[in-house]
Enzyme design. Structure first.
Site, PDB file in Angstrom:
ATOM      1  N   ASP A  67     -12.438  -7.528   4.243  1.00 34.30           N
ATOM      2  CA  ASP A  67     -10.983  -7.503   4.417  1.00 34.30           C
ATOM      3  C   ASP A  67     -10.550  -8.045   5.771  1.00 34.30           C
ATOM      4  O   ASP A  67     -11.371  -8.285   6.657  1.00 34.30           O
ATOM      5  CB  ASP A  67     -10.470  -6.068   4.225  1.00 34.30           C
ATOM      6  CG  ASP A  67     -11.330  -5.033   4.947  1.00 34.30           C
ATOM      7  OD1 ASP A  67     -12.092  -5.417   5.850  1.00 34.30           O
ATOM      8  OD2 ASP A  67     -11.232  -3.843   4.603  1.00 34.30           O
ATOM      9  N   ASP A 138      -9.514   8.958   3.473  1.00 36.83           N
ATOM     10  CA  ASP A 138      -8.864   9.227   2.182  1.00 36.83           C
ATOM     11  C   ASP A 138      -9.668   8.671   1.004  1.00 36.83           C
ATOM     12  O   ASP A 138      -9.181   8.632  -0.123  1.00 36.83           O
ATOM     13  CB  ASP A 138      -7.445   8.633   2.171  1.00 36.83           C
ATOM     14  CG  ASP A 138      -7.437   7.129   2.397  1.00 36.83           C
ATOM     15  OD1 ASP A 138      -8.536   6.524   2.520  1.00 36.83           O
ATOM     16  OD2 ASP A 138      -6.338   6.533   2.449  1.00 36.83           O
ATOM     17  N   HIS A 140     -10.847   5.493   0.753  1.00 34.47           N
ATOM     18  CA  HIS A 140     -10.697   4.065   0.451  1.00 34.47           C
ATOM     19  C   HIS A 140     -11.955   3.288   0.810  1.00 34.47           C
ATOM     20  O   HIS A 140     -12.712   3.688   1.685  1.00 34.47           O
ATOM     21  CB  HIS A 140      -9.435   3.472   1.096  1.00 34.47           C
ATOM     22  CG  HIS A 140      -9.486   3.235   2.570  1.00 34.47           C
ATOM     23  ND1 HIS A 140      -8.697   3.912   3.470  1.00 34.47           N
ATOM     24  CD2 HIS A 140     -10.208   2.365   3.318  1.00 34.47           C
ATOM     25  CE1 HIS A 140      -8.931   3.483   4.686  1.00 34.47           C
ATOM     26  NE2 HIS A 140      -9.852   2.536   4.638  1.00 34.47           N
ATOM     27  N   GLU A 145      -6.638   1.233  -0.994  1.00 35.77           N
ATOM     28  CA  GLU A 145      -6.092   2.561  -0.759  1.00 35.77           C
ATOM     29  C   GLU A 145      -6.026   3.368  -2.064  1.00 35.77           C
ATOM     30  O   GLU A 145      -6.072   2.780  -3.152  1.00 35.77           O
ATOM     31  CB  GLU A 145      -4.667   2.430  -0.187  1.00 35.77           C
ATOM     32  CG  GLU A 145      -4.607   1.753   1.170  1.00 35.77           C
ATOM     33  CD  GLU A 145      -5.038   2.667   2.327  1.00 35.77           C
ATOM     34  OE1 GLU A 145      -5.874   3.579   2.106  1.00 35.77           O
ATOM     35  OE2 GLU A 145      -4.548   2.459   3.438  1.00 35.77           O
TER      36      GLU A 145
HETATM   37  C1  GLP Z   1     -11.011   0.405   7.637  1.00 37.53           C
HETATM   38  C2  GLP Z   1     -11.872  -0.634   6.960  1.00 37.53           C
HETATM   39  C3  GLP Z   1     -12.915   0.003   6.070  1.00 37.53           C
HETATM   40  C4  GLP Z   1     -13.644   1.082   6.849  1.00 37.53           C
HETATM   41  C5  GLP Z   1     -12.674   2.135   7.328  1.00 37.53           C
HETATM   42  C6  GLP Z   1     -13.333   3.263   8.070  1.00 37.53           C
HETATM   43  O1  GLP Z   1     -10.043   0.903   6.802  1.00 37.53           O
HETATM   44  N1  GLP Z   1     -11.094  -1.556   6.187  1.00 37.53           N
HETATM   45  O2  GLP Z   1     -13.801  -0.980   5.605  1.00 37.53           O
HETATM   46  O3  GLP Z   1     -14.635   1.646   6.035  1.00 37.53           O
HETATM   47  O4  GLP Z   1     -11.743   1.497   8.178  1.00 37.53           O
HETATM   48  O5  GLP Z   1     -13.450   2.963   9.425  1.00 37.53           O
HETATM   49  P1  GLP Z   1     -14.390   3.713  10.421  1.00 37.53           P
HETATM   50  O6  GLP Z   1     -15.786   3.257  10.098  1.00 37.53           O
HETATM   51  O7  GLP Z   1     -13.970   3.236  11.779  1.00 37.53           O
HETATM   52  O8  GLP Z   1     -14.204   5.160  10.203  1.00 37.53           O
END
Ligand code: GLP
Length: 267
Positions: A67, A138, A140, A145
Site C-alpha cells: 500500500d 482493528d 486490518h 479497513e
Molecule cells: C499500517 C500498514 C499495515 C500495518 C499497520 C500496522 O496500517 N498499512 O500494513 O500492518 O500499519 O503498523 P505497525 O506495524 O506499525 O503496528
C-alpha cells in the site's frame, strides 16, 4: 494456520527471515509481497544481515508493496516508498526496477487504471510467493479497513480515524495523515502462495485472537486468513496473550516433525 509463538519479536522475525531466505535460495526469482509499519523492521534488519553476512542474493527477487498513502511523494519521509528505501531496499542488492509500490501521486482520474495495472504487474510476475503482513489494531491488513470486501482487489480506500491516529507518529502533525490510500485488496493478498503475518505487543492481542480464532468477518479483515492454506503467524507472547488455544499451538510447535522443520533448521 500455523501459529508460531516465539520468545520475542527478534526471534520471531529471525524465524520468518530464515523461511524467506530458504525460499530465495530455492527459487532466486521469488516474488515477495512487502509490508511497512514498525512490525516488519526487525525482519528487514535480519534479511539485510543475511544478505551482508551470508550472501543472500536479492538480485532476481521481485517485490510488491501492499500500500501507499495518496498524496505523498516517494520522497516524503512518511511515504511507504521512503520507508522501504531507508529500511530495506538501500541495504540489499534488489534491482530497483524489480521493486513495485503503488504510487501516492497518481491523479484521481487515473487511480482505477493505476490499480488495475498494479494487479497486472503482480500477475505478470507469476503471482506473489510470500506475502509479509503486519496487522492493524482493528484487524486490518494492508490498508483494508474493517468492512472491506473480503474479495477486494487493489483500489483506493478511506482510512478510519483509529488507523490515522495509530499511524500519526510518523507525521509531524497528526492532521497530516492522509485520509486516502491505495492498497492491495484482500482478494489480492489471499492469492499469495504463502502468507507470513507478524504481530508483536499487547496492542495487537485482540486483533490476533480475532484473526486466528474469531468468526470470518469483514469486520476483522485478517480473519479471512483462516481460509488460506499456508498462513503462518509469527508472534510474540504479548500478541498471543488472548488466544484461547495457545497451549495447543505451543504443543504443535514443540512436536513439529523433523520433515516439517526446514525453516527452523535453516537458522
Ligand atoms: C499500517 C500498514 C499495515 C500495518 C499497520 C500496522 O496500517 N498499512 O500494513 O500492518 O500499519 O503498523 P505497525 O506495524 O506499525 O503496528
Amino acid at each position: 494456520m500455523e501459529i508460531l509463538v516465539q520468545p520475542n519479536p527478534e526471534t520471531a522475525s529471525a524465524l520468518a527471515a530464515a523461511a524467506i531466505a530458504k525460499a530465495i535460495y530455492e527459487k532466486p526469482t521469488t516474488v515477495l509481497g512487502l509490508a511497512t509499519g514498525s512490525t516488519p523492521l526487525a525482519l528487514y534488519r535480519e534479511l539485510i544481515r543475511l544478505h551482508r553476512d551470508e550472501g543472500l542474493d536479492f538480485s532476481k527477487v521481485r517485490t510488491f508493496n501492499l500500500d501507499e498513502y495518496l498524496g505523498l511523494s516517494p520522497d516524503h519521509p512518511a511515504s511507504y516508498s521512503h520507508f522501504m528505501r531507508v529500511n530495506f531496499f538501500a541495504h540489499v542488492n534488489l534491482n530497483p526496477q524489480r521493486t513495485h509500490i503503488p504510487s501516492g501521486l497518481v491523479s484521481q482520474e487515473t487511480i482505477p487504471a493505476h490499480c488495475e495495472h498494479y494487479e497486472e504487474e503482480i500477475a505478470q510476475a507469476g503471482g506473489i510467493d510470500i506475502q509479509i503482513l503486519g496487522i492493524g489494531s482493528d484487524g486490518h491488513i494492508g490498508f483494508n479497513e474493517p468492512s472491506s470486501s473480503l474479495t477486494s482487489r487493489t483500489r483506493i480506500k478511506t482510512l478510519t480515524e483509529r488507523t490515522r491516529l495509530d499511524n500519526s507518529a510518523h507525521f509531524v502533525n497528526p492532521d497530516d495523515v492522509p485520509h486516502h490510500v491505495i492498497t492491495m485488496g484482500i482478494g489480492t493478498i489471499m492469492e499469495a502462495r504463502k502468507i507470513f503475518l507478524l504481530a508483536f505487543g499487547e496492542n495487537k492481542a485482540t486483533a490476533v485472537a480475532g484473526a486466528a480464532e474469531g468468526p470470518i468477518t469483514a469486520s476483522l479483515p485478517a480473519s479471512i486468513l483462516q481460509m488460506h492454506r499456508h498462513a503462518h503467524f509469527y508472534i510474540d507472547p504479548l500478541a498471543a496473550s488472548k488466544l484461547t488455544r495457545l497451549a495447543y499451538y505451543e504443543w504443535v510447535l514443540a512436536h513439529k516433525p523433523a520433515w516439517q522443520r526446514d525453516d527452523i533448521a535453516a537458522r
